[in-house]
Design an enzyme around this catalytic site. Structure first.
Site: not given
Length: 158
Positions: A45-47
């Site tokens: 998700g952060c990527t």
């Protein structure tokens, strides 16, 4: 957590991926700041979120905004994350999560039946006077960057 909208953004000074200190006051009177808190470098998700901000970076820049990502990860972790994905903005190290706490982004989380403290994905739009003009909490990655960009466009063009 009560809303920060309409209030002065909590001041911060944090090291970036190069060990340089970045402060909110660096942008006072000059730029809008998109300050986004995310849980961990190199997670799915952060990527996706970082790459979405990367892909819209030029549009944010044209609207006089700087993007700053914040997580508890180290300078080394941020350097690898930036290098791997070609991120054109700084990632700030909030190792003791003090700034995340000031912004109400450090929360009790639950996963697989376990409770732990961590970053709740949150984004804050801070105007050049240092006022929080919009906040997004419990951010869902899909569509978030478009929403943030549309909100900024509306502010700049009003």
């Amino acid at each position: 957590m009560t809303t920060l909208v309409g209030m002065q953004a909590p001041a911060f000074s944090l090291p970036n991926e190069k060990g340089e200190t970045v402060s909110l006051e660096d942008f006072a009177g000059k730029k809008y700041v998109i300050l986004y808190f995310y849980p961990k470098d190199s997670t799915p998700g952060c990527t996706t979120q970082a790459c979405d901000f990367r892909d819209a970076h030029e549009q944010f820049s044209e609207l006089n905004a700087v993007i700053l990502g914040v997580s508890p990860d180290s300078e080394t972790s941020h350097q690898k994350f930036i290098g791997k994905h070609g991120l054109p903005f700084s990632l700030l190290v909030d190792a003791d999560h003090e700034v995340a706490e000031q912004y109400g982004a450090w929360k009790l989380k639950k996963m697989f039946g376990k409770e732990y403290m961590g970053i709740e994905r949150s984004t804050f739009l801070i105007d050049p006077t240092g006022t929080v003009v919009k906040e997004w909490r419990k951010v869902k990655v899909k569509g978030h960057i478009e929403d943030a960009l549309a909100t900024l466009e509306q502010l700049v063009n009003s």
